[in-house]
Design a protein around this motif. Sequence first.
Motif, PDB file in Angstrom:
ATOM      1  N   UNK A 119      -8.969  -1.784 -13.727  1.00 39.27           N
ATOM      2  CA  UNK A 119      -8.972  -0.707 -12.731  1.00 39.27           C
ATOM      3  C   UNK A 119      -8.543  -1.212 -11.357  1.00 39.27           C
ATOM      4  N   UNK A 120      -8.977  -2.413 -10.996  1.00 37.46           N
ATOM      5  CA  UNK A 120      -8.572  -2.981  -9.710  1.00 37.46           C
ATOM      6  C   UNK A 120      -7.058  -3.187  -9.665  1.00 37.46           C
ATOM      7  N   UNK A 121      -6.504  -3.735 -10.734  1.00 39.12           N
ATOM      8  CA  UNK A 121      -5.064  -3.996 -10.750  1.00 39.12           C
ATOM      9  C   UNK A 121      -4.268  -2.697 -10.777  1.00 39.12           C
ATOM     10  N   UNK A 122      -4.747  -1.714 -11.514  1.00 40.50           N
ATOM     11  CA  UNK A 122      -4.049  -0.435 -11.542  1.00 40.50           C
ATOM     12  C   UNK A 122      -4.116   0.271 -10.188  1.00 40.50           C
ATOM     13  N   UNK A 123      -5.262   0.172  -9.520  1.00 42.04           N
ATOM     14  CA  UNK A 123      -5.391   0.785  -8.196  1.00 42.04           C
ATOM     15  C   UNK A 123      -4.460   0.106  -7.194  1.00 42.04           C
ATOM     16  N   UNK A 124      -4.415  -1.219  -7.234  1.00 39.97           N
ATOM     17  CA  UNK A 124      -3.544  -1.951  -6.304  1.00 39.97           C
ATOM     18  C   UNK A 124      -2.081  -1.609  -6.544  1.00 39.97           C
ATOM     19  N   UNK A 125      -1.701  -1.484  -7.821  1.00 35.74           N
ATOM     20  CA  UNK A 125      -0.304  -1.166  -8.113  1.00 35.74           C
ATOM     21  C   UNK A 125       0.059   0.247  -7.667  1.00 35.74           C
ATOM     22  N   UNK A 126      -0.956   1.114  -7.534  1.00 34.48           N
ATOM     23  CA  UNK A 126      -0.709   2.481  -7.059  1.00 34.48           C
ATOM     24  C   UNK A 126      -0.701   2.567  -5.541  1.00 34.48           C
ATOM     25  N   UNK A 127      -0.965   1.446  -4.859  1.00 36.55           N
ATOM     26  CA  UNK A 127      -0.900   1.423  -3.407  1.00 36.55           C
ATOM     27  C   UNK A 127      -2.234   1.471  -2.707  1.00 36.55           C
ATOM     28  N   UNK A 128      -3.340   1.411  -3.452  1.00 34.18           N
ATOM     29  CA  UNK A 128      -4.656   1.427  -2.812  1.00 34.18           C
ATOM     30  C   UNK A 128      -4.918   0.094  -2.117  1.00 34.18           C
ATOM     31  N   UNK A 129      -5.577   0.158  -0.972  1.00 38.46           N
ATOM     32  CA  UNK A 129      -5.988  -1.039  -0.236  1.00 38.46           C
ATOM     33  C   UNK A 129      -7.433  -1.327  -0.626  1.00 38.46           C
TER      34      UNK A 129
END
Length: 646
Positions: A74-84
Amino acid sequence: MYERNAPHEANGFGVVFSARTMSRLRRSDPETHARIVRASVTVSDMELRHPRATLRYGGFDFSSISRQTLLTILQEQAASAGAVLHFGHHAAPGSLDDADVVVYADGANSAQRDARPERFGTTVRYGASPYMWLGTEAPFDAATFAFVATGHGHFAAHAYPYAEGLTTVVVETDPATWQASGMDRPADHARNPGGSDEASLERLSELFADHLGGHKLLGNRSRWATFRIVRNARWSEGNAVLLGDAAHTAHFTVGSGTKLAMEDAIALAEALDRDGDPRAAFAAYERERRALVTRTQEWAEPSMRWWETFGRRLHMAPAQFGLHFMTRTSALTYEGLRRRFADRVDEAEEAYRTAGGTAARPGAAPGPAHGVAAPLLLGSVRLPNRLVEVVPEECDDPAAAVRAAGARGTGLVLLRGARTLPRPDVAVGSVLRPERGGGGAAARETAARTAPLFAEVACPAADAWGPAGDELTATVRALVARGCEGVLLTPDATPSTDRAPDSRTDSAPGPAAGTRTDPGTGPGSRTGTAAGTRIDPGTAAGTRTDPGTGSPADPVPVRADGTRTGPVGDPAARWHALLGHAERVRTETGAVVAVPVPDGWALDLPGSTGGDAWPTRIHLALVTGRIDLVVSAAPTVTRPAVPAAG
C-alpha cells in the motif's frame, strides 16, 4: 499521509480478506489487487478442534497476507500515485484543520476523533473476554479453532496461516479463567514496557503445545486486551471524515478491521471522485457504507458473545458444538450450511437424535428429519416430540382441547391456570405467569400437581448478555428453585430501555416489539382465541406468515451461497436475538426452554421449502441446543401427524 510508525513497523501478524472484499478491490484498483493476491495465501477450510474430536468444514473462501507485506504494498502504491508519505510523524489533533479533506484512519483508539468526540457522536463500550494477538511458525493448512481445558477454565485459539510457515494466532478466554490463571497480573508489563507479555506467552505456548507441534507462540507488542466496540452517530464533520476502526469496529471473529477499512477507503475515494464537494461526497460515502457496516456489526455482536461464553458449550457433542459455532450468527441459512458441509450437518443431527433416544438404525442413510420429531425426557415424563400447545384459561372444555392436541400428535399440552385433568392420553403440564402474580402460593401448589410445571416469562428486547439478560436469567433461576421445570419465553412488547451506552436505532434490535400476545392459542384454533392475536416472534408485530410455505411475509433475501443479505433488523436477526436469551437461560439455569413460533409453518423436512423458511430456523435452533420445545398452534402437516419417535 501522516503515519506515526516507521515504514517497516507493523503491529500484529496477518490480515484476512474475504473473496467479496477482494472482488471489490479488483474492480477498483486492479494493480494493487494483483500485488496483494501474489503475496497472499488462500484458505478454504475451517478446522474445529474440540477436546473430544477434530472436525473439518469446507466451502469457505478467503485469503490472508502478512500485515507488513500489505503495508509495504500500500505504501508503494500510494507513493507511485503521487502521495507524499510522512513516517514517524504524529499529527497533533487540529493540526490539519486547514486542509480541504482530512481522513482520520488512526484506529479504534483514534486520537484525532477522541480529541473532539462530540463532533462525531462517538460511543465506545468493551467486550468481556481478554484476548491477545500472537503468531507462530507452527504449520496450519486451515483456519483452525482449538479449545483446551485447564484447571482454571478453558482457553481458545483462532489460528490462520498468512504466509509459508507463518500463522496468526488469537488466544482468548473468559475473565474468571484469565484471573484464576494469574495472567491478569501486570508485573511483566513493568519489566518490559512497550514489549510483549512474555510470561503469558510462555504459559500459552505450554497450554497449546499439542496444537503447535513443538513450536512456540511469538509476540509482537502482544498484550491482553478487551475488544473496543466503536460506533459514531456521524462519520464526518466539516472537512474531516472517519474511516475504518476510527469510524466503527466489528469483532475480529467475523472480519478484520483492515478489511472494513479497505472497503471504506474504496467507497470514500469513489465518492470524492464523483462529487467535487467534499461534504456531499462524505454523505454519499456514509450512505453507501453504513448499512453494510451495521449488518456486519449485527453479526459481530452474537459472534463476540459466543466466544465470550464458549466454555459453557464444550459439554455438547462435538458435532453439535461445531454446528452451534457455525450458526453463532444469522449469516448462514440451513441451505447454505448443507451446501458447504452436508456431512457435518448430518453428524450434528444424528447427535441430536441420539441424545433424544432415536438414533438412526444401523446402515440407515443419514438425512434430514425435523428436530421437532425428536423425543425429550422432561423429568419423569418422556415427550414423544418437541411440539407444545397451550390451552388458554378461557377454554370451556380443556379436556376436549387436550384430546384434540393429542390427535394432532402434539408432544406436550400446557394448561394455563391451576387445573388438572383425569388420565389424559397426552403429556399435560401447567404454565403460570409469575410476573403477573401466578395466582399465589395456592395456585402454584395446585398447578404443581400437573407436572411438568412451566412459567411464562417475558423475554426482553435487549442483549441477552446485558443487564436485561442478567435479570431474566436470575428470574428463571429463582423459578427453577421453586419447582418449575421449564419456562415459556415470549417476546416482550415493552420497548427496551436496557441498551448498551452506545446503542442507537441502527443497532441490532431484539425480538419484535408489539402487542403482548398469548403465545399459545388453544389447540385446534388456527387464528387465535380471546387470549390475543398471535404474533410471529421473528417478524414485525402483527405481520403474518404465508400459511402455505411457512415463510415470513417479509422474507430475508439469500445469496446463491446461502448467506443472508437482508436488511438491518430482519426477521432472522430478531429470531436470533430471542434464541440468545433462550440459550443463556437454558445453559445457566438448567430449565427446559420453550419458545413461540409462527402459526402456519409447515412441518416439512428441513430444506424442502428452500431459502430461509421457518421450518429450518426452528430445526436449527433445536439441533444446536438453543431451545428444547416450540409452542405453536396446529402446524400445517404435509405428512401424517408428528411421529412419536422411538
